[in-house]
Design an enzyme around this catalytic site. Structure first.
Site, PDB file in Angstrom:
ATOM      1  N   ASP A   1       9.366  -6.179 -10.453  1.00 25.19           N
ATOM      2  CA  ASP A   1       8.481  -5.382 -11.298  1.00 25.19           C
ATOM      3  C   ASP A   1       7.044  -5.749 -10.960  1.00 25.19           C
ATOM      4  O   ASP A   1       6.480  -6.711 -11.487  1.00 25.19           O
ATOM      5  CB  ASP A   1       8.785  -5.663 -12.768  1.00 25.19           C
ATOM      6  CG  ASP A   1       8.106  -4.672 -13.695  1.00 25.19           C
ATOM      7  OD1 ASP A   1       7.422  -3.763 -13.198  1.00 25.19           O
ATOM      8  OD2 ASP A   1       8.262  -4.816 -14.923  1.00 25.19           O
ATOM      9  N   ALA A   2       6.448  -4.992 -10.049  1.00 25.20           N
ATOM     10  CA  ALA A   2       5.105  -5.286  -9.553  1.00 25.20           C
ATOM     11  C   ALA A   2       4.097  -4.189  -9.876  1.00 25.20           C
ATOM     12  O   ALA A   2       2.901  -4.443  -9.936  1.00 25.20           O
ATOM     13  CB  ALA A   2       5.147  -5.508  -8.042  1.00 25.20           C
ATOM     14  N   LYS A   3       4.588  -2.958 -10.046  1.00 26.91           N
ATOM     15  CA  LYS A   3       3.741  -1.804 -10.387  1.00 26.91           C
ATOM     16  C   LYS A   3       2.557  -1.660  -9.423  1.00 26.91           C
ATOM     17  O   LYS A   3       1.430  -1.365  -9.838  1.00 26.91           O
ATOM     18  CB  LYS A   3       3.261  -1.886 -11.833  1.00 26.91           C
ATOM     19  CG  LYS A   3       4.402  -1.902 -12.856  1.00 26.91           C
ATOM     20  CD  LYS A   3       3.873  -1.923 -14.280  1.00 26.91           C
ATOM     21  CE  LYS A   3       5.007  -1.898 -15.298  1.00 26.91           C
ATOM     22  NZ  LYS A   3       5.769  -3.167 -15.336  1.00 26.91           N
ATOM     23  N   ARG A   4       2.809  -1.851  -8.146  1.00 25.88           N
ATOM     24  CA  ARG A   4       1.751  -1.719  -7.150  1.00 25.88           C
ATOM     25  C   ARG A   4       1.367  -0.254  -6.973  1.00 25.88           C
ATOM     26  O   ARG A   4       2.192   0.642  -7.158  1.00 25.88           O
ATOM     27  CB  ARG A   4       2.207  -2.291  -5.813  1.00 25.88           C
ATOM     28  CG  ARG A   4       2.635  -3.751  -5.820  1.00 25.88           C
ATOM     29  CD  ARG A   4       1.550  -4.661  -6.334  1.00 25.88           C
ATOM     30  NE  ARG A   4       1.838  -6.063  -6.045  1.00 25.88           N
ATOM     31  CZ  ARG A   4       1.301  -7.080  -6.710  1.00 25.88           C
ATOM     32  NH1 ARG A   4       0.463  -6.853  -7.709  1.00 25.88           N
ATOM     33  NH2 ARG A   4       1.587  -8.322  -6.365  1.00 25.88           N
TER      34      ARG A   4
END
Length: 274
Positions: free
Chosen positions: A93-96
């Site tokens: 879960d990085a939401k880049r």
């Protein structure tokens, strides 16, 4: 094995739609570990050991590691999950969300450094912010669509010139023109069941990662009723409710008990096919 196949097999093998989010906060660790960021790996590994046979995925949140200078512990944790639960996919879960060479480096971070099976991404900058991740065969790309926070409405609920709300437009793109090799999924919060049902209508077969069940107040049964389809997988995430179910030496067994209970609630909510 690609992410979609791993997810399908873990869902079937463990009879589970539950994803445990690994969001380690040292101030909430049990007993003598409380406040000790050096115990992040050990805490998360204990949770993995306790729940690996009752989940369809794990979802470590990168900020909870990076914020404590614990990226090395995240690498160790990812390797540990691959070793001890090789059949369970791991979603980073990085939401880049960036373009060009920067996106290429973020993709390398997710899939080479951390060896994730899938990653969460922001689609705000368009398809060229997604494309570099598609170079990694079999990896899942899960795009923010209708998030569980109240402020998500500031942009996601805005009506476009064609009459679609922004989140509906993202869902259509992910289910259509952007989904060139069938590896996209969507993040849709459990706290908005009507919008969740709408996204499922627009993207009937895409995997949906659904946060917001548990501590954020999302209703597990309503979530399944809105989103589950026989050919459309759902990944219902619970983090704090599982991780911090107990504050004593038995924290892992308490986490397992909550995971088992949540899995059962989700299973019971699944519609009976005629």
């Amino acid at each position: 094995m690609n992410f979609a196949r791993m997810l399908a097999q873990a869902t079937d093998r463990h009879a589970s739609m539950l994803c445990v989010g690994l969001d380690p906060e040292p101030s909430r660790f049990p007993g003598a570990w409380k406040g000790d960021a050096g115990k992040i790996f050990e805490f998360c590994a204990r949770i993995v050991d306790a729940t690996k046979d009752v989940v369809c995925a794990f979802k470590p949140q990168i900020a909870y590691f990076a914020g404590h200078r614990a990226e090395d512990q995240l690498e160790e944790l990812m390797a540990y999950i691959r070793r001890t639960a090789p059949d369970v996919p791991v979603i980073l879960d990085a939401k880049r969300g960036d373009i060009g060479s920067t996106a290429e480096q973020y993709a390398r971070e997710a899939f080479v450094r951390y060896q994730a099976d899938a990653v969460t991404l922001s689609p705000f900058m368009g398809f060229d912010s997604i494309e570099p991740y598609l170079k990694y065969d079999g990896k899942g790309l899960i795009l923010l669509c209708r998030t569980s926070n109240a402020g998500g409405s500031d942009l996601q609920a805005q009506v476009l010139a064609n009459g679609d709300k922004l989140y509906e437009h993202v869902a259509k793109l992910a289910a259509g023109a952007w989904n060139r090799d069938q590896r996209l999924g969507l993040v849709v919060g459990a706290t908005f069941p009507q919008e969740l049902a709408r996204v499922r209508e627009l993207a009937p077969t895409l995997p949906l990662l659904i946060p917001g069940v548990g501590a954020q107040g999302g209703d597990a049964a309503a979530t399944v009723a809105a989103a589950w389809r026989e050919d459309g997988p759902i990944i219902v995430n619970s983090s704090r409710a599982v991780l911090y179910a107990g504050s004593g030496d038995d924290f892992a067994s308490q986490a397992r008990a909550v995971a088992l209970s949540t899995r059962q609630v989700l299973a019971q909510a699944k519609p009976v096919l005629a």
